[in-house]
Write a protein that holds these residues in place. Structure first.
Motif, PDB file in Angstrom:
ATOM      1  N   PRO A  61     -35.327 115.501  23.947  1.00 14.24           N
ATOM      2  CA  PRO A  61     -34.468 116.659  23.643  1.00 14.24           C
ATOM      3  C   PRO A  61     -33.002 116.357  23.923  1.00 14.24           C
ATOM      4  O   PRO A  61     -32.654 115.343  24.529  1.00 14.24           O
ATOM      5  CB  PRO A  61     -34.997 117.739  24.590  1.00 14.24           C
ATOM      6  CG  PRO A  61     -35.671 117.017  25.683  1.00 14.24           C
ATOM      7  CD  PRO A  61     -36.170 115.723  25.119  1.00 14.24           C
ATOM      8  N   GLU A  62     -32.161 117.294  23.486  1.00 15.91           N
ATOM      9  CA  GLU A  62     -30.743 117.179  23.807  1.00 15.91           C
ATOM     10  C   GLU A  62     -30.585 117.135  25.324  1.00 15.91           C
ATOM     11  O   GLU A  62     -31.397 117.681  26.048  1.00 15.91           O
ATOM     12  CB  GLU A  62     -29.978 118.380  23.246  1.00 15.91           C
ATOM     13  CG  GLU A  62     -29.819 118.366  21.751  1.00 15.91           C
ATOM     14  CD  GLU A  62     -28.963 119.526  21.288  1.00 15.91           C
ATOM     15  OE1 GLU A  62     -28.000 119.886  22.002  1.00 15.91           O
ATOM     16  OE2 GLU A  62     -29.273 120.068  20.213  1.00 15.91           O
ATOM     17  N   ARG A  63     -29.523 116.514  25.763  1.00 14.00           N
ATOM     18  CA  ARG A  63     -29.196 116.371  27.184  1.00 14.00           C
ATOM     19  C   ARG A  63     -30.108 115.399  27.912  1.00 14.00           C
ATOM     20  O   ARG A  63     -30.178 115.401  29.134  1.00 14.00           O
ATOM     21  CB  ARG A  63     -29.134 117.719  27.904  1.00 14.00           C
ATOM     22  CG  ARG A  63     -28.028 118.620  27.377  1.00 14.00           C
ATOM     23  CD  ARG A  63     -27.862 119.886  28.181  1.00 14.00           C
ATOM     24  NE  ARG A  63     -28.944 120.809  27.917  1.00 14.00           N
ATOM     25  CZ  ARG A  63     -29.634 121.443  28.845  1.00 14.00           C
ATOM     26  NH1 ARG A  63     -29.374 121.287  30.106  1.00 14.00           N
ATOM     27  NH2 ARG A  63     -30.595 122.278  28.501  1.00 14.00           N
ATOM     28  N   VAL A  64     -30.825 114.554  27.146  1.00 14.29           N
ATOM     29  CA  VAL A  64     -31.599 113.469  27.752  1.00 14.29           C
ATOM     30  C   VAL A  64     -31.177 112.187  27.056  1.00 14.29           C
ATOM     31  O   VAL A  64     -31.221 112.092  25.825  1.00 14.29           O
ATOM     32  CB  VAL A  64     -33.121 113.660  27.599  1.00 14.29           C
ATOM     33  CG1 VAL A  64     -33.862 112.491  28.241  1.00 14.29           C
ATOM     34  CG2 VAL A  64     -33.566 114.977  28.205  1.00 14.29           C
ATOM     35  N   GLU A  65     -30.747 111.233  27.845  1.00 14.70           N
ATOM     36  CA  GLU A  65     -30.337 109.940  27.318  1.00 14.70           C
ATOM     37  C   GLU A  65     -31.118 108.845  28.016  1.00 14.70           C
ATOM     38  O   GLU A  65     -31.637 109.050  29.113  1.00 14.70           O
ATOM     39  CB  GLU A  65     -28.844 109.723  27.547  1.00 14.70           C
ATOM     40  CG  GLU A  65     -27.986 110.752  26.848  1.00 14.70           C
ATOM     41  CD  GLU A  65     -26.516 110.604  27.175  1.00 14.70           C
ATOM     42  OE1 GLU A  65     -26.042 109.458  27.294  1.00 14.70           O
ATOM     43  OE2 GLU A  65     -25.855 111.631  27.331  1.00 14.70           O
ATOM     44  N   VAL A  66     -31.174 107.681  27.406  1.00 13.88           N
ATOM     45  CA  VAL A  66     -31.868 106.539  27.987  1.00 13.88           C
ATOM     46  C   VAL A  66     -30.842 105.455  28.273  1.00 13.88           C
ATOM     47  O   VAL A  66     -30.003 105.140  27.436  1.00 13.88           O
ATOM     48  CB  VAL A  66     -32.968 106.005  27.041  1.00 13.88           C
ATOM     49  CG1 VAL A  66     -33.641 104.769  27.630  1.00 13.88           C
ATOM     50  CG2 VAL A  66     -34.000 107.092  26.756  1.00 13.88           C
ATOM     51  N   SER A  67     -30.913 104.911  29.471  1.00 13.33           N
ATOM     52  CA  SER A  67     -30.065 103.790  29.873  1.00 13.33           C
ATOM     53  C   SER A  67     -30.953 102.560  29.990  1.00 13.33           C
ATOM     54  O   SER A  67     -31.971 102.584  30.687  1.00 13.33           O
ATOM     55  CB  SER A  67     -29.409 104.092  31.229  1.00 13.33           C
ATOM     56  OG  SER A  67     -28.753 102.948  31.724  1.00 13.33           O
ATOM     57  N   SER A  68     -30.574 101.505  29.324  1.00 10.14           N
ATOM     58  CA  SER A  68     -31.378 100.283  29.385  1.00 10.14           C
ATOM     59  C   SER A  68     -30.818  99.341  30.450  1.00 10.14           C
ATOM     60  O   SER A  68     -29.741  99.564  31.001  1.00 10.14           O
ATOM     61  CB  SER A  68     -31.376  99.582  28.024  1.00 10.14           C
ATOM     62  OG  SER A  68     -30.149  98.916  27.819  1.00 10.14           O
ATOM     63  N   SER A  69     -31.550  98.283  30.717  1.00 16.42           N
ATOM     64  CA  SER A  69     -31.092  97.305  31.707  1.00 16.42           C
ATOM     65  C   SER A  69     -29.842  96.566  31.226  1.00 16.42           C
ATOM     66  O   SER A  69     -29.197  95.881  32.011  1.00 16.42           O
ATOM     67  CB  SER A  69     -32.211  96.313  32.035  1.00 16.42           C
ATOM     68  OG  SER A  69     -32.645  95.661  30.861  1.00 16.42           O
ATOM     69  N   LYS A  70     -29.479  96.745  29.961  1.00 12.73           N
ATOM     70  CA  LYS A  70     -28.237  96.147  29.455  1.00 12.73           C
ATOM     71  C   LYS A  70     -27.013  96.938  29.920  1.00 12.73           C
ATOM     72  O   LYS A  70     -25.906  96.410  29.929  1.00 12.73           O
ATOM     73  CB  LYS A  70     -28.264  96.089  27.929  1.00 12.73           C
ATOM     74  CG  LYS A  70     -29.327  95.164  27.382  1.00 12.73           C
ATOM     75  CD  LYS A  70     -29.374  95.235  25.875  1.00 12.73           C
ATOM     76  CE  LYS A  70     -30.553  94.422  25.366  1.00 12.73           C
ATOM     77  NZ  LYS A  70     -30.764  94.588  23.946  1.00 12.73           N
ATOM     78  N   ASP A  71     -27.215  98.199  30.291  1.00 21.07           N
ATOM     79  CA  ASP A  71     -26.111  99.035  30.772  1.00 21.07           C
ATOM     80  C   ASP A  71     -25.770  98.656  32.206  1.00 21.07           C
ATOM     81  O   ASP A  71     -26.662  98.335  33.003  1.00 21.07           O
ATOM     82  CB  ASP A  71     -26.492 100.513  30.717  1.00 21.07           C
ATOM     83  CG  ASP A  71     -26.774 100.998  29.305  1.00 21.07           C
ATOM     84  OD1 ASP A  71     -26.156 100.472  28.366  1.00 21.07           O
ATOM     85  OD2 ASP A  71     -27.620 101.894  29.159  1.00 21.07           O
TER      86      ASP A  71
END
Length: 167
Positions: A61-71
């Motif tokens: 949903p909106e307001r959910v983001e994914v951060s990967s190990s590249k970040d």
């Protein structure tokens, strides 16, 4: 308020003690966090799966983001308001920066990393307590208890003495 969820795989059993684990626990926590969003429009979630956590997120949903190990994790830790994890060392890193840290103390590894017992995390041992804990942490500005560094300032001289004695 930006809440960082750092997951890690949960095994069927602890590799040393054999105590049973719940491999679905990380997904259960994610679902609860997502379900909280409609009641808390000021909250935003960032999911950061452990590099060994083989999970794919779809239709978040909106307001959910994914951060990967590249970040860059350090940049992310400075940008968030609260960390949620079970036993990930990312919680420890954030606590050392003074970030509020909610430890979900339901992992088979919780006895190995008792963060709330150390005073660096606000701990819960029931999924239904996550919302209340986050409200307490975010609204009341709960912070970890980080003791000052212990040092007598003589480490270098002590190491030199040991090296000289060995020579």
């Amino acid at each position: 308020k930006v809440i960082l969820w750092c997951s890690q795989p949960e095994p069927q059993a602890h590799p040393l003690t054999g105590n049973p684990g719940d491999p679905e626990l990380p997904r259960k926590i994610e679902n609860i966090l997502i379900d909280l969003l409609p009641r808390h429009p000021q909250w935003r979630l960032v999911f950061r799966p452990h590099p060994n956590d083989n999970v794919q997120f779809h239709n978040l949903p909106e307001r959910v983001e994914v951060s990967s190990s590249k970040d860059d994790l350090e940049v992310l830790l400075h940008a968030i308001d609260c960390i949620v994890t079970m036993t990930s060392t990312v919680g420890l890193q954030g606590a050392m920066l003074g970030k509020p840290f909610l430890a979900i103390e339901m992992s088979v590894f919780t006895p190995d990393a008792p963060y709330s017992d150390m005073g660096i995390a606000y701990g819960v041992d029931k999924l239904m307590d996550i919302e209340k804990a986050l409200i307490n942490i975010l609204d009341k500005n709960w912070r970890p208890e980080i003791p000052p560094p212990i040092s007598d300032g003589k480490a270098t001289n002590n190491v030199i003495r040991v090296i000289q004695a060995m020579l």
